[in-house]
Design a protein around this motif. Sequence first.
Motif, PDB file in Angstrom:
ATOM      1  N   GLN A 195      24.142  16.770  -6.496  1.00  0.00           N
ATOM      2  CA  GLN A 195      24.576  15.424  -7.613  1.00  0.00           C
ATOM      3  C   GLN A 195      23.444  14.268  -7.529  1.00  0.00           C
ATOM      4  OE1 GLN A 195      26.939  16.880  -5.248  1.00  0.00           O
ATOM      5  NE2 GLN A 195      27.220  18.169  -6.878  1.00  0.00           N
ATOM      6  N   ALA A 196      22.451  14.437  -6.960  1.00  0.00           N
ATOM      7  CA  ALA A 196      21.544  13.661  -6.847  1.00  0.00           C
ATOM      8  C   ALA A 196      20.868  13.326  -8.240  1.00  0.00           C
ATOM      9  CB  ALA A 196      20.424  13.732  -5.924  1.00  0.00           C
ATOM     10  N   ALA A 197      20.343  12.119  -8.518  1.00  0.00           N
ATOM     11  CA  ALA A 197      19.722  11.669  -9.800  1.00  0.00           C
ATOM     12  C   ALA A 197      18.318  11.731  -9.554  1.00  0.00           C
ATOM     13  CB  ALA A 197      20.166  10.236 -10.247  1.00  0.00           C
ATOM     14  N   LYS A 198      17.681  11.600  -8.312  1.00  0.00           N
ATOM     15  CA  LYS A 198      16.229  11.499  -8.078  1.00  0.00           C
ATOM     16  C   LYS A 198      15.582  12.855  -7.939  1.00  0.00           C
ATOM     17  CE  LYS A 198      14.421   7.612  -6.481  1.00  0.00           C
ATOM     18  NZ  LYS A 198      13.883   6.682  -5.721  1.00  0.00           N
ATOM     19  N   VAL A 199      14.604  13.542  -8.418  1.00  0.00           N
ATOM     20  CA  VAL A 199      13.892  14.530  -8.182  1.00  0.00           C
ATOM     21  C   VAL A 199      13.140  14.177  -7.016  1.00  0.00           C
ATOM     22  CG1 VAL A 199      12.127  16.011  -9.185  1.00  0.00           C
ATOM     23  CG2 VAL A 199      14.150  15.284 -10.470  1.00  0.00           C
ATOM     24  N   CYS A 200      12.953  15.391  -6.152  1.00  0.00           N
ATOM     25  CA  CYS A 200      12.262  15.224  -5.124  1.00  0.00           C
ATOM     26  C   CYS A 200      10.646  14.901  -5.235  1.00  0.00           C
ATOM     27  CB  CYS A 200      12.435  16.556  -3.920  1.00  0.00           C
ATOM     28  SG  CYS A 200      11.651  18.077  -4.739  1.00  0.00           S
ATOM     29  N   TYR A 201      10.191  15.434  -6.040  1.00  0.00           N
ATOM     30  CA  TYR A 201       8.860  15.182  -6.575  1.00  0.00           C
ATOM     31  C   TYR A 201       8.503  13.642  -7.065  1.00  0.00           C
ATOM     32  CZ  TYR A 201       8.825  20.219  -6.311  1.00  0.00           C
ATOM     33  OH  TYR A 201       9.113  21.542  -5.637  1.00  0.00           O
ATOM     34  N   ILE A 233      17.045  15.756  -5.563  1.00  0.00           N
ATOM     35  CA  ILE A 233      17.529  17.142  -5.933  1.00  0.00           C
ATOM     36  C   ILE A 233      16.295  17.954  -6.330  1.00  0.00           C
ATOM     37  CG2 ILE A 233      17.537  16.431  -8.216  1.00  0.00           C
ATOM     38  CD1 ILE A 233      19.765  18.257  -8.674  1.00  0.00           C
ATOM     39  N   ILE A 234      16.228  19.057  -5.910  1.00  0.00           N
ATOM     40  CA  ILE A 234      15.152  19.996  -5.833  1.00  0.00           C
ATOM     41  C   ILE A 234      15.257  20.917  -7.402  1.00  0.00           C
ATOM     42  CG2 ILE A 234      13.816  22.038  -5.237  1.00  0.00           C
ATOM     43  CD1 ILE A 234      14.776  21.398  -2.625  1.00  0.00           C
ATOM     44  N   PRO A 235      14.408  20.437  -8.342  1.00  0.00           N
ATOM     45  CA  PRO A 235      14.587  20.932  -9.656  1.00  0.00           C
ATOM     46  C   PRO A 235      14.400  22.427  -9.770  1.00  0.00           C
ATOM     47  CG  PRO A 235      12.322  20.133  -9.688  1.00  0.00           C
ATOM     48  CD  PRO A 235      13.185  19.680  -8.349  1.00  0.00           C
ATOM     49  N   MET A 236      15.253  23.180 -10.567  1.00  0.00           N
ATOM     50  CA  MET A 236      15.088  24.713 -10.640  1.00  0.00           C
ATOM     51  C   MET A 236      15.373  24.931 -12.096  1.00  0.00           C
ATOM     52  SD  MET A 236      17.519  25.835  -7.395  1.00  0.00           S
ATOM     53  CE  MET A 236      18.419  24.315  -7.519  1.00  0.00           C
ATOM     54  N   LEU A 253       9.554  19.296   2.906  1.00  0.00           N
ATOM     55  CA  LEU A 253       8.449  19.113   4.090  1.00  0.00           C
ATOM     56  C   LEU A 253       7.076  19.200   3.539  1.00  0.00           C
ATOM     57  CD1 LEU A 253      10.185  20.647   7.031  1.00  0.00           C
ATOM     58  CD2 LEU A 253       9.362  18.342   7.133  1.00  0.00           C
ATOM     59  N   TYR A 254       6.847  20.098   2.580  1.00  0.00           N
ATOM     60  CA  TYR A 254       5.315  20.202   2.016  1.00  0.00           C
ATOM     61  C   TYR A 254       4.991  19.442   0.940  1.00  0.00           C
ATOM     62  CZ  TYR A 254       3.572  23.953   4.913  1.00  0.00           C
ATOM     63  OH  TYR A 254       2.878  24.326   5.988  1.00  0.00           O
ATOM     64  N   GLU A 255       6.380  18.785   0.209  1.00  0.00           N
ATOM     65  CA  GLU A 255       5.960  17.678  -0.293  1.00  0.00           C
ATOM     66  C   GLU A 255       5.686  16.330   0.500  1.00  0.00           C
ATOM     67  OE1 GLU A 255       5.509  15.236  -3.961  1.00  0.00           O
ATOM     68  OE2 GLU A 255       5.145  17.203  -3.590  1.00  0.00           O
ATOM     69  N   ALA A 256       6.268  16.174   1.268  1.00  0.00           N
ATOM     70  CA  ALA A 256       5.607  15.064   2.294  1.00  0.00           C
ATOM     71  C   ALA A 256       4.419  15.101   2.831  1.00  0.00           C
ATOM     72  CB  ALA A 256       6.786  14.956   3.419  1.00  0.00           C
ATOM     73  N   LEU A 257       3.927  16.457   3.140  1.00  0.00           N
ATOM     74  CA  LEU A 257       2.697  16.714   3.667  1.00  0.00           C
ATOM     75  C   LEU A 257       1.886  16.451   2.526  1.00  0.00           C
ATOM     76  CD1 LEU A 257       0.591  18.034   5.622  1.00  0.00           C
ATOM     77  CD2 LEU A 257       1.323  20.086   4.894  1.00  0.00           C
ATOM     78  N   ARG A 258       2.105  16.984   1.225  1.00  0.00           N
ATOM     79  CA  ARG A 258       0.890  16.746   0.303  1.00  0.00           C
ATOM     80  C   ARG A 258       0.779  15.229  -0.127  1.00  0.00           C
ATOM     81  NH1 ARG A 258       0.620  15.043  -4.718  1.00  0.00           N
ATOM     82  NH2 ARG A 258       2.852  14.765  -4.933  1.00  0.00           N
ATOM     83  N   GLN A 259       1.815  14.371  -0.001  1.00  0.00           N
ATOM     84  CA  GLN A 259       1.675  13.132  -0.288  1.00  0.00           C
ATOM     85  C   GLN A 259       0.971  12.207   1.069  1.00  0.00           C
ATOM     86  OE1 GLN A 259       5.380  11.218  -1.416  1.00  0.00           O
ATOM     87  NE2 GLN A 259       5.888  12.506  -2.879  1.00  0.00           N
ATOM     88  N   ARG A 260       1.332  12.723   2.048  1.00  0.00           N
ATOM     89  CA  ARG A 260       0.939  11.850   3.124  1.00  0.00           C
ATOM     90  C   ARG A 260      -0.681  12.305   3.571  1.00  0.00           C
ATOM     91  NH1 ARG A 260       4.256  10.709   7.742  1.00  0.00           N
ATOM     92  NH2 ARG A 260       6.595   9.849   6.911  1.00  0.00           N
TER      93      ARG A 260
END
Length: 264
Positions: A195-201, A233-236, A253-260
Amino acid sequence: MEIISPQNVRVKEWAQLLEKKHRDKQQRYIVEGIHLVLEALKSRAEIEFIAYSLDHGIPAELAQASADNDASEWIGVSDAVIAKCTETKSPQPVFAVLRKPRSRIEDLLELGNGLVVVLDGVQDPGNVGTIIRTADAAGAGGVIVGAGCADIYSPKTIRSTMGSLFHLPIVSGDLAEVLPQAKAKGFRLAGTSLQAAKVCYEYDFTGPTWLLFGSEASGLSAPVQALLDDALIIPMKGQSESLNVAMAASVLLYEALRQREYSK
């Protein structure tokens, strides 16, 4: 030392470690196989002893690693003893008994800009182990395992970690107490929700973040969800309704790694 009979008193005590109640009572656990014992040696885990098959001898790679870690006792055992103390159908010719580490949640609360994974009711040992392995690979500072989760030290969980169990702090904790402490320390609590509005990316993972993952069947429990700062939310694009919890953890976790590490 050599032990041949699976009826030996010490062997019976070791075999009890296949059950959680005895792991909790003895504060010890078993790891099976060359790779996991090697990782324990390399990581200087608290190894009480290593048992090896008298028919096969000490594996060469373990003999080499043990030269730098001489605190462990070596015990030659029969294949019948190995079969009694291990869970796999075709066990490798070595296992070890380790003392549980004394990692503290307080240490994770002091990580500053750290990334911590929190599990809330993740029941499948394979999922728990895979998430621990992925947290290690992505550079997380530790994993906190709440109530209702598979036991960290069950043989299946340990096998699924592929040795990552020894690479980062993994602690059990009461999430009702720990999560408010994390918020007070300035950590953002983020977790997935359909139900989240914010996309994880679109989320900023570069600050101090605790990532929360819930049970395979129902997600985060209501009390934990109420403490979330950010629901993601993880988009699909396909027709799947959701991802396996271990896969969802890998994506975040890998999106966090990419950003960091890779977006500077």
